[in-house]
Design a protein around this motif. Structure first.
Motif, PDB file in Angstrom:
ATOM      1  N   LEU A  54       0.707  -1.246  -0.036  1.00  0.00           N
ATOM      2  CA  LEU A  54       0.088   0.082   0.014  1.00  0.00           C
ATOM      3  C   LEU A  54       1.098   1.276  -0.011  1.00  0.00           C
ATOM      4  O   LEU A  54       0.485   2.040  -0.832  1.00  0.00           O
ATOM      5  N   ALA A  55       1.971   1.417   0.824  1.00  0.00           N
ATOM      6  CA  ALA A  55       2.876   2.445   0.908  1.00  0.00           C
ATOM      7  C   ALA A  55       3.368   2.788  -0.678  1.00  0.00           C
ATOM      8  O   ALA A  55       3.457   3.860  -0.780  1.00  0.00           O
ATOM      9  N   LEU A  58       0.418   4.454  -2.548  1.00  0.00           N
ATOM     10  CA  LEU A  58       0.263   5.752  -2.200  1.00  0.00           C
ATOM     11  C   LEU A  58       1.182   6.543  -2.367  1.00  0.00           C
ATOM     12  O   LEU A  58       1.016   7.783  -2.709  1.00  0.00           O
ATOM     13  N   MET A  59       2.434   6.421  -2.735  1.00  0.00           N
ATOM     14  CA  MET A  59       3.693   6.956  -3.004  1.00  0.00           C
ATOM     15  C   MET A  59       3.346   7.592  -4.388  1.00  0.00           C
ATOM     16  O   MET A  59       3.495   8.985  -4.632  1.00  0.00           O
ATOM     17  N   LYS A 122      -3.424  13.407   9.068  1.00  0.00           N
ATOM     18  CA  LYS A 122      -2.254  13.785   9.228  1.00  0.00           C
ATOM     19  C   LYS A 122      -1.114  13.180   8.346  1.00  0.00           C
ATOM     20  O   LYS A 122      -0.118  13.780   7.677  1.00  0.00           O
ATOM     21  N   GLY A 123      -1.306  11.981   8.009  1.00  0.00           N
ATOM     22  CA  GLY A 123      -0.232  11.321   7.045  1.00  0.00           C
ATOM     23  C   GLY A 123      -0.593  11.375   5.624  1.00  0.00           C
ATOM     24  O   GLY A 123       0.100  10.631   4.828  1.00  0.00           O
ATOM     25  N   ALA A 124      -1.627  12.042   5.231  1.00  0.00           N
ATOM     26  CA  ALA A 124      -2.012  12.113   3.802  1.00  0.00           C
ATOM     27  C   ALA A 124      -2.402  10.920   3.130  1.00  0.00           C
ATOM     28  O   ALA A 124      -1.894  10.331   2.028  1.00  0.00           O
ATOM     29  N   TYR A 125      -3.195  10.115   4.018  1.00  0.00           N
ATOM     30  CA  TYR A 125      -3.526   8.727   3.559  1.00  0.00           C
ATOM     31  C   TYR A 125      -5.132   8.532   3.213  1.00  0.00           C
ATOM     32  O   TYR A 125      -5.699   7.207   3.187  1.00  0.00           O
ATOM     33  N   ARG A 150      -7.791  21.602   3.199  1.00  0.00           N
ATOM     34  CA  ARG A 150      -7.376  20.551   2.422  1.00  0.00           C
ATOM     35  C   ARG A 150      -8.408  19.264   2.214  1.00  0.00           C
ATOM     36  O   ARG A 150      -8.228  18.667   1.168  1.00  0.00           O
TER      37      ARG A 150
END
Lengths: 352, 352
Positions: A54-55, A58-59, A122-125, A150
């Motif tokens: 997922l990371a 998401l990048m 917070k983490g933009a996910y 945002r």
DNA sequence: CTGTTAGCGCATTCAG
DNA sequence: CTGAATGCGCTAACAG
């Protein structure tokens, strides 16, 4: 044996003797790959139990495909609003059918006080948020949401720039029609704290319906209970109901905007030898779970959680995707569900 | 105006005239930076509302710092187990104090049937999982968990290789001592479906305590109710309690392993003119919320959700970090909390 | 002691 | 179909 690290597309590409691009195309159906290699690649991915990280996804992506479901909670009364359960399960369903990650994000009053930004922002996910009711309990959160740009957000059962609200007008009419239909004329109303939108809205719906059906509700048969945590509230409800039921011409039916008030009325009645539903009819308002967690199961008005979830998600999706201006507040009708707490008015009490 | 994209460490580095490494060091307290530049960088990060992208962090890190809380749920009875609420809020608290991301992952029976792997095991964004009870409802999940090696997991209130279980022995003793103390001798037991570990464990605790206190429980005063969804169950409880209470030498107290059974007993009693707690005492088992959602508020045995959450997390942490072998099953005592449903046995019923 | 440079990690996608 | 670039936060190795 140490667990081998999860396979990546690179591992698959090696094994299959192709480029990573080919693997990606084959698995996602993008680009052009021959059916030949595609099935080979699929086969290998299956064998190696490949799961994309997922990371890494998401990048790359500009949009995350995730939505936060923000649930304001005061630890103390966490279990009081029975609505969270049904809402969450409906969102889980929705997530499965729509293929989106719902991220449940509980924000406590304590946390919001020293940092009003929900964790999920917070983490933009996530791409946006759906916020459930009970926000009056956590005012700092509301201010924060209004102040930020945002993330788009839509509220459930709470006034906000974008929101979806339960509408109890029809259900209230139906409830009153039901009671009148079985002979009740002397009816009491009991409402929870009116600063909660659900209670306030129930009140206006009931009063409106009463007027439509020419129902006269005595002032002594109307109660408005302020917010009290837990047990204290109940004691008060019981005291009130006991008092009301002692009157010689007491009401034969009670419409309540809260299950606990309903339960208290039933308890008070039973203790004076009045049976429910034989002597006294009672309706509640809340979730199926709460209606069926005691006896008699309550005939009650319930929000349509499914529709609430779907509509709020639709609105959020429009907000995320489009410059498109959406309808900013929508209403979804609640429904009356019949159970075991309403019956004919007893012979002796029939008037006219 | 279009929303500017979130700032990255690169943006901050530019603005501060330093390298990205300096920014990273300053914000995370790693490496060496002068207090001077550190505070400048912090200042700028603050101003720009910098938040590190979770995706980017996860890319680098070998460990994710996330834990899944897996909640098996059959949509239909989603709202039945009141335990999910308190468990979740306790995990939220824990997440805040321990600085870990808890990811709530509901898995439905339907989904598990065609794909038993929980969503949270897919994208490699958690390090392990805590699994709540009610797994008997979703057997495919259990099989899957047992079969996989990648993620360590610990169960709450369910037997498993690693688990933490509620222990009601002390609380059961206390409950019986309480009842005996106020004069009860003729006591009934009512248990929910014994394939749920909580009911089975309650039963053994009660029977053990009864033996210790030389309490004789008539066979007709023992009931075991199989699993029935919602309303059907309650009707059965009421029928049973009504029957029992009709006996001339009926019990004066009921110990139940489920709040709904308790409520049904109270209802049945009240309908025959027996008051609770004046004539009949009743105890329940479950959550504070359920105990206080009706009247009278129930004296009841409650799991220690806080401790359950903490211990299960501790165990999981050990499993994740260490080759270290941990104690594989732990017990956390439940507690009896007194409310309004227990009182002295009525004069007339005193024996001996 | 204070700081920088140069990758790493991995799925996606543009230009060949 | 392939190669290489992209996104971003972290850190080993290196330089002043």
């Amino acid at each position: 044996m140490p667990i081998s690290p999860p396979p990546t597309i690179i591992d698959i590409a090696k094994r299959a003797g192709v480029s990573t691009r080919a693997v990606s195309s084959a698995l996602n159906g993008t680009g052009r790959v021959s059916e030949q290699t595609r099935s080979v690649i699929r086969q290998i991915a299956e064998e190696m139990r490949y799961q994309p990280r997922l990371a890494a996804q998401l990048m790359r992506a500009r949009t995350t495909g995730g939505v936060a479901l923000i649930i304001p909670t005061d630890q103390a009364e966490a279990s009081e609003s029975g609505a969270h359960g049904p809402l969450m399960t409906n969102f889980v369903d929705l997530g499965e059918t729509e293929g989106i990650r719902f991220h449940f994000d509980f924000v406590s009053k304590a946390r919001a006080a020293h940092d009003p930004a929900p964790q999920s922002f917070k983490g933009a996910y996530v791409d946006g948020a759906i916020v459930t009711d009970s926000m009056p309990q956590v005012p700092a959160l509301r201010d924060y949401l209004m102040s930020q740009q945002r993330y788009p957000w839509v509220c459930i059962n709470e006034e906000a720039p974008y929101c979806v609200l339960s509408d109890f007008d029809d259900a209230a009419r139906e409830a009153i029609r039901l009671l009148i239909g079985v002979g009740h004329r002397n009816i009491a109303f009991a409402f929870g704290p009116l600063d909660f939108i659900s209670h306030a809205s129930a009140r206006s719906s009931f009063e409106k319906a009463a007027r439509e059906y020419d129902l006269r509700v005595e002032n002594e048969s109307r109660a408005y209970f302020p917010y009290k945590p837990r047990r204290e509230g109940i004691a008060e409800y019981v005291a009130w109901a006991t008092e009301v039921l002692r009157r010689p011409d007491h009401p034969t039916a009670f419409l309540c905007s809260d299950m606990r008030i309903s339960r208290a009325v039933i308890y008070a009645a039973l203790r004076q030898g009045l049976l429910v539903p034989e002597d006294i009819s009672v309706t509640g308002m809340g979730t199926t779970g709460d209606a069926e967690k005691g006896y008699p199961c309550l005939t009650s008005i319930e929000p349509d959680f499914r529709a609430l979830a779907e509509l709020s998600y639709q609105m959020l999706k429009e907000l995320i995707e489009g410059e498109q201006c959406v309808q900013s507040t929508r209403r979804v009708p609640g429904k009356l569900v019949s159970r075991d707490s309403v019956a004919n008015v007893p012979r002796g009490m029939l008037c006219g």
